[in-house]
Enzyme design. Structure first.
Site, PDB file in Angstrom:
ATOM      1  N   GLY A  83      25.472 -33.379 -73.742  1.00 43.67           N
ATOM      2  CA  GLY A  83      26.636 -34.213 -73.397  1.00 43.67           C
ATOM      3  C   GLY A  83      27.816 -33.848 -74.262  1.00 43.67           C
ATOM      4  O   GLY A  83      27.843 -32.778 -74.880  1.00 43.67           O
ATOM      5  N   ASN A  84      28.812 -34.713 -74.306  1.00 42.39           N
ATOM      6  CA  ASN A  84      29.960 -34.470 -75.180  1.00 42.39           C
ATOM      7  C   ASN A  84      30.563 -35.799 -75.617  1.00 42.39           C
ATOM      8  O   ASN A  84      30.100 -36.859 -75.211  1.00 42.39           O
ATOM      9  CB  ASN A  84      30.986 -33.569 -74.491  1.00 42.39           C
ATOM     10  CG  ASN A  84      31.481 -34.191 -73.201  1.00 42.39           C
ATOM     11  OD1 ASN A  84      32.116 -35.241 -73.206  1.00 42.39           O
ATOM     12  ND2 ASN A  84      31.162 -33.552 -72.074  1.00 42.39           N
ATOM     13  N   TYR A  85      31.600 -35.740 -76.448  1.00 45.39           N
ATOM     14  CA  TYR A  85      32.141 -36.942 -77.101  1.00 45.39           C
ATOM     15  C   TYR A  85      33.122 -37.740 -76.229  1.00 45.39           C
ATOM     16  O   TYR A  85      33.719 -38.693 -76.718  1.00 45.39           O
ATOM     17  CB  TYR A  85      32.867 -36.548 -78.387  1.00 45.39           C
ATOM     18  CG  TYR A  85      31.958 -36.092 -79.495  1.00 45.39           C
ATOM     19  CD1 TYR A  85      30.928 -36.900 -79.946  1.00 45.39           C
ATOM     20  CD2 TYR A  85      32.145 -34.851 -80.104  1.00 45.39           C
ATOM     21  CE1 TYR A  85      30.097 -36.490 -80.973  1.00 45.39           C
ATOM     22  CE2 TYR A  85      31.329 -34.438 -81.132  1.00 45.39           C
ATOM     23  CZ  TYR A  85      30.305 -35.259 -81.563  1.00 45.39           C
ATOM     24  OH  TYR A  85      29.499 -34.863 -82.585  1.00 45.39           O
TER      25      TYR A  85
END
Ligand code: C5P
Length: 397
Positions: free
Chosen positions: A207-209
């Site tokens: 995933g990512n932020y």
């Protein structure tokens, strides 16, 4: 402005003397104005002046003293096409942010269904106090429009930000709002937001932020101007504050693409704010990978579909497609490249190098780039204000 019903809320600040001009300008522009004052406002300007200029008795109490007639804040709230609070003191802003309904003005505000505009006026130290900053952010998060005070000499003779915006400019903001809100009425918006999660096994993902804050702010802003908005959202913890926003929850890039392809053909505008994972694991394990047993030393990846580029290929005349570029270097040339590759009508560039811009923050600093090579640069602002600039730019297109 012709025929619009405006509630003008006036609070107790020196700038209340400008309210007389504001009433005159609104009436001249064709609006019907109902003044609601806080008890303190009467220390700064008389109800007689305002009643005469507006042609309606200025209201300040819940009851008329001699007749006992009740002033219904609920009816007033329903009557209004817009409510403007100018000047708005730190105290009234705090009451509005927290629902402290101890006077006619704040009860009317809480009952108002119409868009609300707030023009703060106070000393510069009060303006930048964390409680005022937080309360104004709360009002923004409720969908209220803040008409930023100008910088200049204040009643205290200090120089700084805190002067109520001039009545002429407040009228301009309202005018633009009514024009723009009409132009987005019935328009269908698709907004992608948040990250995507690409499954590795039943408990892990890539995933990512991304927090989804920018996309949700854009959705709220478009909805507050009358658009029908659907967010196709990756996993986030934010929620929209406008009730005309529909949400389709997805997890992976493939699911996001499928949801977008379903609704894009009926949309007028699609805004791609999602931070879509570029790659997904080639295989999803059906059991939790164990360190001891599985001895995994790498995960094979496959490229995810590019949702923006896919919609760009399917774009029909009359549809607008807007992209985002979050860059760390060569920002402008990377953004220009994406704009053309994905067949976008504009791209909003934010750089991770700018403090306060990008992922998870409540603020952002953007530039908007167009296919003809032109560009507009904006200052660091709250994401809701950035959303307003972006929707203005879309309305212009
Ligand atoms: O290529 P890059 O990821 O930097 O492009 C960013 C823009 O493209 C954003 O608007 C993003 O939402 C969109 N995008 C997409 N699908 C992808 C990758 C990016 O829609 N797989």
């Amino acid at each position: 402005m012709q025929g619009k019903h405006i509630i003008l809320g006036i609070t107790g600040g020196i700038a209340a003397y400008k309210s007389a001009t504001l009433v005159r300008l609104l009436v001249k522009a064709g609006a019907e104005v109902q003044v609601v004052m806080t008890p303190n406002a009467k220390e700064f300007i008389t109800p007689v002046t305002l009643s005469t200029l507006s042609g309606k008795p200025a209201i300040s109490e819940f009851f008329t003293a001699n007749t006992g007639e009740w002033h219904s804040h609920v009816d007033l709230g329903l009557w209004a096409d817009a409510m403007v609070i100018a000047p708005a003191t730190a105290s009234t802003i705090a009451k509005m942010a927290n629902g402290v309904a101890d006077n006619m003005l704040v009860t009317t505000y809480l009952s108002a269904k119409a868009p609300v505009f707030v023009a703060p006026a106070m000393d510069l130290d009060m303006m930048r106090h964390p409680s005022t900053v937080r309360n104004l952010d709360l009002l923004r998060s409720y969908g209220n429009h803040i008409i930023e005070p100008a910088a200049g000499e204040l009643a205290s003779h200090l120089i700084g930000k805190g002067r109520m915006e001039e009545p002429e400019n407040i009228v301009k903001v309202l005018d633009a709002f009514f024009n723009e809100s009409q132009s987005l009425k019935g328009k269908k918006f698709l907004v992608t937001a948040g990250p995507t999660y690409e499954k590795i096994d039943p408990v892990r993902f890539i995933g990512n932020y991304s927090s989804g804050k920018m996309g949700y702010a854009i959705a709220d802003e478009a909805a507050s101007r009358g658009a029908d908005v659907t967010i196709v959202s990756g996993p986030v913890s934010v929620t929209p504050s406008h009730n005309n926003v529909k949400i389709i929850n997805v997890e992976s890039a493939k699911e996001m693409l499928a949801a977008c392809q379903n609704i894009y053909p009926s949309c007028d505008v699609a805004i791609m704010t999602a931070a879509v994972a570029d790659y997904a694991p080639a295989e999803v394990q059906d059991h939790k990978i164990k360190r001891e047993k599985d001895e995994v030393d790498h995960i094979a990846l496959v490229k995810n579909p590019d949702i923006a580029a896919t919609l760009g290929r399917d774009k029909q005349p009359g549809q607008l497609l807007i992209g985002f570029a979050l860059e760390t270097d060569n920002e402008l040339s990377n953004a220009a490249d994406k704009l053309h590759r994905k067949n976008l009508d504009m791209i909003v560039l934010n750089s991770l190098r700018v403090p306060g811009a990008g992922f998870r923050t409540d603020t952002n600093q953007v530039s908007i780039c167009y296919p003809d090579g032109s560009r507009k640069d904006y200052s660091l602002k709250s994401k809701r204000e950035v959303a307003s600039d972006i929707i203005d730019a879309i309305a212009d297109l």
